[in-house]
Design an enzyme around this catalytic site. Structure first.
Site, PDB file in Angstrom:
ATOM      1  N   ILE A 105       0.861  -1.169   0.000  1.00  0.00           N
ATOM      2  CA  ILE A 105       0.000   0.000   0.000  1.00  0.00           C
ATOM      3  C   ILE A 105       0.905   1.229   0.000  1.00  0.00           C
ATOM      4  CG2 ILE A 105      -2.006   1.096   1.070  1.00  0.00           C
ATOM      5  CD1 ILE A 105      -2.404  -1.894   0.459  1.00  0.00           C
ATOM      6  N   CYS A 106       0.620   2.178  -0.876  1.00  0.00           N
ATOM      7  CA  CYS A 106       1.325   3.455  -0.875  1.00  0.00           C
ATOM      8  C   CYS A 106       2.834   3.245  -1.004  1.00  0.00           C
ATOM      9  CB  CYS A 106       0.950   4.228   0.387  1.00  0.00           C
ATOM     10  SG  CYS A 106       1.325   5.994   0.342  1.00  0.00           S
ATOM     11  N   THR A 107       3.641   3.869  -0.127  1.00  0.00           N
ATOM     12  CA  THR A 107       5.089   3.761  -0.224  1.00  0.00           C
ATOM     13  C   THR A 107       5.609   2.394   0.184  1.00  0.00           C
ATOM     14  OG1 THR A 107       5.245   4.799   1.960  1.00  0.00           O
ATOM     15  CG2 THR A 107       5.529   6.226   0.049  1.00  0.00           C
TER      16      THR A 107
END
Length: 301
Positions: A105-107
């Site tokens: 998720i995300c970074t």
């Protein structure tokens, strides 16, 4: 029984974790056979929002049918040294090599890159971190401005709330879209978005300005974009003339008020069509009399 293991790192973004965890927890409540676990280097993990969490320090036994998820952390790009330790990265790579699925998720995509899992694969991350991810992992193909990307058993998503969309997609792939829709309703999620939908909606893309009067008009259009809005009505609400409103609105957003409303309608119509609506039904749902204008706008874009 399918294990879903979340790998927690210091300063992780809480919603990166809570959103997908809620999806799989709801699936477990429905009797779909999910067991959720949380592992970290240390028992106590502090989130970016200051909430302390407690996780196991020993990894559970994993099989090829299990999923490991890496939520993102506060680092707004993928340049920093945050994220999982080398030992944890080896765990990720080993799980994938054994036939398991890994997701970020995300970074959290930075962790998958450091584990060598993005080379030769399509992937994505938060729009603010896409350039850096592509620079650090030139062997990966970073897909921009999408919610999530599935490339075999490597699954990556954009920022924060997109983890919910990714988790619902994974549930739908295993149990069918009706089950994913039921979980979405349980979570009071407006709709299950497709992976190729844009990370930022039209309502957000044109807000990078500091003109209060234009923000106020945008609020009015956002709330009523499916209805007919007269320029005179919008100008009166903002306390300026129609000509002045049009000039200020165009300078701030790059669009006239009408074009802004049309962009909102088009985006919503595209969403409805991607979920099975006909062009005619989608057009009427967003305020057009028929599909002709919708077709013209789609062709123009």
């Amino acid at each position: 029984m399918t294990r879903v293991v979340f790998l927690l790192v210091p300063q992780l973004q809480l919603l990166d974790l809570a959103g997908p965890a809620q999806v799989f927890s709801t699936a477990a409540d429905l009797g779909l056979g999910y067991e959720i676990g949380y592992v970290a280097e240390q028992e106590d993990v502090t989130t970016a929002q200051g909430l302390p969490l407690r996780a196991a320090t020993e990894w559970p036994p994993l099989s090829a049918g299990d999923l490991v998820v890496v939520p993102g952390w506060r680092e707004s790009t993928v340049r920093g040294d945050g994220g999982p330790s080398p030992a944890a990265l080896e765990r990720l790579a080993a799980h994938h090599a054994a036939g398991g699925t890994v997701a970020s998720i995300c970074t959290g995509a930075a962790a998958l890159g450091r584990a060598g899992l993005l080379d030769g694969r399509r992937c994505t991350t938060h729009h603010d971190a896409q350039d850096e991810l592509a620079a650090r992992h030139p062997g990966a193909y970073v897909v921009r401005d999408v919610l999530y990307v599935v490339d075999g058993r490597v699954v990556t998503s954009a920022g924060i709330a997109s983890g919910i969309d990714l988790a619902l997609h994974l549930v739908a792939g295993r149990h069918g879209p009706a089950v994913a829709a039921r979980i979405a309703r349980e979570m009071v999620v407006y709709a299950r978005r497709n992976g190729d939908e844009q990370q930022t909606s039209a309502m957000l893309r044109h807000r990078a300005h500091l003109v209060d009067a234009v923000h106020h008009v945008q609020d009015l259009i956002d709330a009523r974009f499916t209805t007919r809005l007269r320029l005179s009505e919008l100008a009166a609400a903002s306390g300026v003339s129609e000509r002045t409103l049009t000039r200020h609105f165009t300078e701030a957003t790059g669009l006239t008020p009408l074009r802004y409303q049309q962009e909102l309608r088009l985006e919503r119509a595209e969403h409805l069509i991607s979920h099975g609506a006909t062009a005619e039904a989608a057009a009427r749902a967003v305020g057009f009399q028929d599909a002709r204008m919708l077709r013209r706008l789609r062709a123009r874009t």
